[in-house]
Design an enzyme around this catalytic site. Structure first.
Site, short mmCIF file in Angstrom:
data_model
loop_
_atom_site.label_atom_id
_atom_site.label_comp_id
_atom_site.label_asym_id
_atom_site.label_seq_id
_atom_site.Cartn_x
_atom_site.Cartn_y
_atom_site.Cartn_z
N ASN A 157 0.81 -1.23 0.00
CA ASN A 157 0.00 0.00 0.00
C ASN A 157 0.83 1.27 0.00
O ASN A 157 0.33 2.34 0.32
CB ASN A 157 -0.94 0.00 1.21
CG ASN A 157 -1.74 -1.28 1.29
OD1 ASN A 157 -1.62 -2.02 2.25
ND2 ASN A 157 -2.49 -1.56 0.26
N VAL B 44 1.62 7.15 0.66
CA VAL B 44 0.83 6.12 1.32
C VAL B 44 -0.55 6.08 0.70
O VAL B 44 -1.16 7.11 0.45
CB VAL B 44 0.69 6.44 2.82
CG1 VAL B 44 -0.13 5.38 3.51
CG2 VAL B 44 2.06 6.53 3.45
N CYS B 45 -1.03 4.88 0.42
CA CYS B 45 -2.36 4.74 -0.18
C CYS B 45 -3.28 4.04 0.81
O CYS B 45 -3.34 2.82 0.86
CB CYS B 45 -2.26 3.94 -1.47
SG CYS B 45 -3.84 3.60 -2.21
N ILE B 46 -3.93 4.84 1.67
CA ILE B 46 -4.96 4.25 2.52
C ILE B 46 -6.22 5.10 2.39
O ILE B 46 -6.14 6.31 2.15
CB ILE B 46 -4.55 4.14 4.01
CG1 ILE B 46 -3.90 5.43 4.50
CG2 ILE B 46 -3.63 2.97 4.23
CD1 ILE B 46 -3.61 5.40 5.98
#
Lengths: 539, 166
Positions: free
Chosen positions: B81, B88-90
């Site tokens: 992620n 950051v990919c959340i």
């Protein structure tokens, strides 16, 4: 370092050129003639001129802005590139007027523009800067005054030239300075608003609204200016390609400002009409901190239908973006014309979804045990004999299934009741009937019990309670629609009263799938919900 | 009165300094600019990132908390992620509305209720339990699914790197 080197080289070159010419001609006037006649000498002189202009620009920038922040520098470089490209495009239209004076004027314009951009960035940064010194105020105030004066002078000059000599490249300059004038006006208003806000001890709630209106008015002025300019240019010369990009952006900004105003007005209207002010007791009962700004709520707070309390101003700025409760994401907007279409589109969904269910149920369901319709709990447990109790509490699969089933039924009924409460609430809100506190707290209660009834499905229970997300807003919309879907399913369920048995078998099937996959379970549960939406009918 | 974004960031900074959550340190890089923070995150215990100290940068928008900040690891990371450049990919960092990966429900998206602390805690749990549905780093996601031991080996190497041990 590099700049210093370039500066030195250019100064040395200029000295050499002038020295050489003077050495050859000995007198001032012949020297000047010699230099202007020789192309290499003129190149050196022009380069020197450019470098001097850059030096002055850098010097002034240092005086008015000090050290630039990284973000400011980035914006500046980006905008300068666009400006240079557009200037080159403008040159193509006025190639006949091409002269050193023309270039000098464009350079001046570029430098002035860069000061406007920087001033705008600086004033925007006021709100985010922890300390504002008197030096900052002095710099900004002087700069704004200076820019205002220069812009006016240049417009006046351009007007005079155009009036006496007919339309020329001065038209472009006049127009550009007029745009810059609106920018100065915009920055000044922002600066004044920010300064007033900084002076006061309490947050100034109406500032964003003033800023929005300023943006709108300035945007309108700019759009008018651009349209006038482009029409003039097309009539007098040709299509001004170089003005198209800024014009597009100006129109887009204006549209956005307009949209923002509309949203803001709607948010304010909703705020004033729909939601009650939070009372002091309610503030004391909650933990008294607005979760949006993390500051204490003393006055001017609003309570949403979901019982969450926020500052009026915080809520307003959030509602401009989204019409949901920041905490629980309950869609709090009453069904306005804007919101109505999705609701009307959704009901067909339960329609096609529901029919596939009945054929599926008997088909994919080899009944292991034909369960009796819902074991109704005996009114009094003490009256039961030991055998009867044991029969009920057996460890057999049937008993477990029967229990799960009963729990599901309970959850289902609670969900349905909850959905109906929500529906009534929406209706009440639409009809402007003040929502009773007891009713909302009731919902909370049912919600709690429903989550307690089946801990494994607590998240799904939440989902169906209408406290959810966009994705499942579809789901949520499905549930509040019982009013519509009720009319559809009501007669059918009462007709199919005899088929309830089938549905129970279906339920036993569901209880097995439930353990297999929670996703599937949720889907099925929703279908069930649709089927059972009028709980009194099936009871 | 200063802007609401600044006041909120100051409040959060104060809160994080007074009650720091375990394994997380965060604060403005320079106290003159509250809109750029750096954070130190220790790798969650019992995972392949255990023991590592990861540095990250947080950039806040002028209209924070109405819009989410951006977060980027400034140390080398290998995680399903986290993009190769450290972003950051959340879902909690995505504003409601846009859905870059097409699977997030808006319940998990940004809302003003979220905070720096919640973001960092989510990142810690993301380190512990990668979500291989979102392919910010497809290689890492594939390796996480198919060759867990190799993934753990790489993670351990990165952990040592963050500690300055070769």
């Amino acid at each position: 370092m590099r700049e210093a080197g370039i500066m030195l080289i250019s100064t040395a070159l200029t000295c050499v050129v002038i020295g050489n010419a003077y050495y050859q001609r000995k007198q001032f006037y012949p020297t000047v003639v010699h230099i202007t006649k020789s192309n290499p000498s003129m190149t050196v002189i022009y380069a020197q001129g450019f470098i001097l202009a850059f030096m002055i620009n850098a010097f002034l920038r240092k005086i008015f802005f000090g050290t630039l922040r990284a973000a400011e520098l980035e914006h500046l470089v980006e905008k300068v590139w666009y400006a240079v490209t557009e200037t080159c495009l403008a040159f193509t239209v006025f190639r006949d007027d091409f002269s050193p004076k023309f270039i000098a004027l464009f350079t001046l314009l570029l430098f002035l523009k860069s000061f406007h951009w920087l001033a705008e960035d600086r004033v925007d940064y006021m709100e985010r800067s922890p300390v504002i010194t008197w030096l900052f105020h002095l710099r900004v105030a002087t700069l704004l005054g200076l820019l205002f004066g220069i812009n006016l002078t240049m417009i006046h000059y351009a007007y005079n030239t155009t009036a006496t000599k007919g339309p020329s490249v001065q038209l472009v300059f006049g127009f550009e300075y007029a745009i810059l004038l609106t920018v100065v006006f915009n920055i000044t208003v922002k600066y004044v608003l920010h300064t007033i806000d900084l002076q006061s001890e309490n947050p100034w709630d109406n500032k964003p609204v003033f800023l929005l209106y300023t943006e709108l008015i300035i945007g309108l002025l700019k759009v008018i200016l651009y349209v006038a300019f482009v029409t003039l240019m097309i009539k007098l010369f040709t299509l001004p390609l170089f003005a198209l990009r800024p014009m597009y952006y100006t129109m887009r900004d204006f549209k956005k400002a307009f949209h923002d105003i509309v949203m803001s007005r709607r948010a304010i209207r909703n705020m004033n009409t729909l939601y009650p002010d939070a009372t002091t007791e309610e503030l004391a009962a909650a933990d008294n901190v607005c979760i949006i700004c993390r500051e204490e709520m003393v006055a001017a707070s609003k309570k949403l239908p979901c019982n969450h309390i926020f500052h009026t101003a915080c809520l307003r700025s959030w509602f401009q973006r989204q019409q949901t409760c920041p905490t629980c994401r309950l869609n709090i907007l009453r069904p306005t014309p804007n919101n109505a279409p999705p609701r009307q589109q959704n009901p067909p969904q339960p329609g096609p979804q529901a029919p596939p269910q009945p054929p599926q149920a008997p088909g994919g369901n080899p009944p292991i045990v034909p369960l009796p319709p819902i074991p109704v709990p005996p009114p009094n447990l003490t009256e039961l004999s030991e055998e009867e109790l044991r029969a009920m509490e057996g460890t057999l699969r049937q008993a477990v299934q029967a229990r799960i089933q009963t729990l599901q039924r309970i959850q289902l009924l609670l969900d349905a009741a909850n959905a109906m409460m929500n529906q009534y609430q929406t209706v009440a809100v639409t009809a402007n009937i003040p929502v009773q506190n007891s009713s909302t707290s009731n919902i909370d209660n049912t919600l709690d019990t429903s989550t307690m009834a089946e801990p494994t499905a607590s998240s799904t229970a939440h989902a169906s309670a209408g406290i959810t997300d966009e994705n499942s807003q579809v789901k949520v919309e499905n549930i509040p629609t019982p009013s519509t879907s009720k009319e559809n399913t009501f007669p059918s369920t009462s007709k199919e009263d005899g088929s309830t048995f089938n549905e129970f078998i279906d339920l036993s099937d569901l209880s097995r799938t439930e353990t297999e996959s929670s996703n599937e379970q949720e889907m099925l549960r929703r279908r069930r919900l649709q089927k059972f939406s009028p709980p009194p009918a099936t009871e | 009165m200063a802007g609401s974004a600044l006041r909120r960031l100051m409040a959060e900074y104060k809160q994080l300094t007074l009650n720091p959550p375990e394994g997380i340190i965060a604060g403005p890089i320079n106290e003159e600019n509250f809109f750029e923070w750096e954070a130190l995150i220790t790798g969650p215990e019992g995972t392949c990132f255990e023991g590592g100290i990861f540095t990250a940068k947080l950039i806040f928008p002028p209209d924070y908390p109405l819009s989410p900040p951006k977060m980027q690891f400034t140390c080398e990371m290998f995680h399903p992620n986290i993009y190769a450049d450290g972003r950051v990919c959340i879902s909690i960092l995505h504003a409601p509305g846009d859905d870059p990966m097409g699977y997030e429900s808006s319940a998990e998206r940004w809302s003003p209720v979220q905070s720096v602390e919640k973001i960092l805690l989510s990142v810690v749990s993301m380190l512990a339990e990668p979500n291989d549905e979102s392919g910010a780093n497809v290689d890492a996601a594939k390796m996480w699914r198919e060759d867990r031991s190799e993934f753990e080996r790489i993670a351990q190497k990165l952990v040592r790197k963050t500690l300055g041990i070769p």
